[in-house]
Scaffold this motif. Sequence first.
Motif, mmCIF file in Angstrom:
data_model
loop_
_atom_site.group_PDB
_atom_site.id
_atom_site.type_symbol
_atom_site.label_atom_id
_atom_site.label_comp_id
_atom_site.label_asym_id
_atom_site.label_seq_id
_atom_site.Cartn_x
_atom_site.Cartn_y
_atom_site.Cartn_z
ATOM 1 N N GLY A 101 0.734 -1.147 0.254
ATOM 2 C CA GLY A 101 0.004 -0.067 -0.015
ATOM 3 C C GLY A 101 0.786 1.296 0.003
ATOM 4 N N TYR A 102 1.252 2.051 1.301
ATOM 5 C CA TYR A 102 1.765 3.184 1.449
ATOM 6 C C TYR A 102 3.179 3.158 0.720
ATOM 7 C CZ TYR A 102 3.506 7.106 3.841
ATOM 8 O OH TYR A 102 3.917 8.590 4.086
ATOM 9 N N TYR A 103 4.024 2.163 0.928
ATOM 10 C CA TYR A 103 5.344 2.047 0.377
ATOM 11 C C TYR A 103 5.401 2.070 -1.153
ATOM 12 C CZ TYR A 103 9.925 0.262 -0.193
ATOM 13 O OH TYR A 103 11.375 0.001 -0.730
ATOM 14 N N ALA A 104 4.484 1.230 -1.548
ATOM 15 C CA ALA A 104 4.465 1.045 -3.037
ATOM 16 C C ALA A 104 3.968 2.312 -3.645
ATOM 17 C CB ALA A 104 3.558 -0.204 -3.611
ATOM 18 N N LEU A 105 3.003 2.892 -3.288
ATOM 19 C CA LEU A 105 2.610 4.141 -3.839
ATOM 20 C C LEU A 105 3.556 5.145 -3.496
ATOM 21 C CD1 LEU A 105 0.326 5.879 -5.125
ATOM 22 C CD2 LEU A 105 -0.803 6.532 -2.517
ATOM 23 N N PHE A 106 4.399 5.344 -2.477
ATOM 24 C CA PHE A 106 5.396 6.220 -2.302
ATOM 25 C C PHE A 106 6.552 6.094 -3.371
ATOM 26 C CE2 PHE A 106 6.427 8.966 1.384
ATOM 27 C CZ PHE A 106 7.380 9.735 0.776
#
Length: 161
Positions: A101-106
Motif C-alpha cells: 500500500g503506502y510504500y508501493a505508492l510512495f
Amino acid sequence: MGRHGDRPDERHRRPAGVGDETVAALGKLSEALECVERVRGHLYSMHQLVGHADLMLDDAVAAFRAAGHDRIADRIDTELLGRNVIAGRWTFQIVEDFDDGYYALFRDLDRAARDELVGGRRHLYEAEMKERRRSRGRPGHEARPGGEGPAGRSLNGSGER
C-alpha cells in the motif's frame, strides 16, 4: 583526471531547462522516501523481533511447567503465544500491507515525478551539492568512481586497480 574530466556522469547532471525549484522539490521527495525506507527497515526489524520473541515463549512455557507453575504456563500458552500483534494481524501481515500500500505508492510517485521531470535521474540535488562542496583535484574528491589520485594510485590509496 581520467577520460571523463572531473565531472559527474550524465545520470547525475541536471537536464537542460530544469530549474532549481524542480531539483529542490525532487530532493525533498527523495529525502522523504529515504525516511520511509528506514521505516520499512524498522517494520522488518519489528517483524523479526516479535517473531523471535514468540518462539522464545516456547522455552518460557516449558521452563514454567518444569518449575511447577502450570497455571502461568497455560496462560502464556493460550493468551500470548501466537496472538495477533494488532487486530487480525501478525507482523508479516503488517509488513505486507505496508509494502503493498503506502510504500508501493510512495515509490511509484517518486519514480513518476523523476521520470516526468528529469528523465528518471536520481539524487540530482545531492549530486549538485557534492559538486558545490568537493575540492576539485584533491584525492578523495573525485566526481565519480574510477578517478585516480596522485601518481596514478587508485582512490583507496593502495595502488591496486
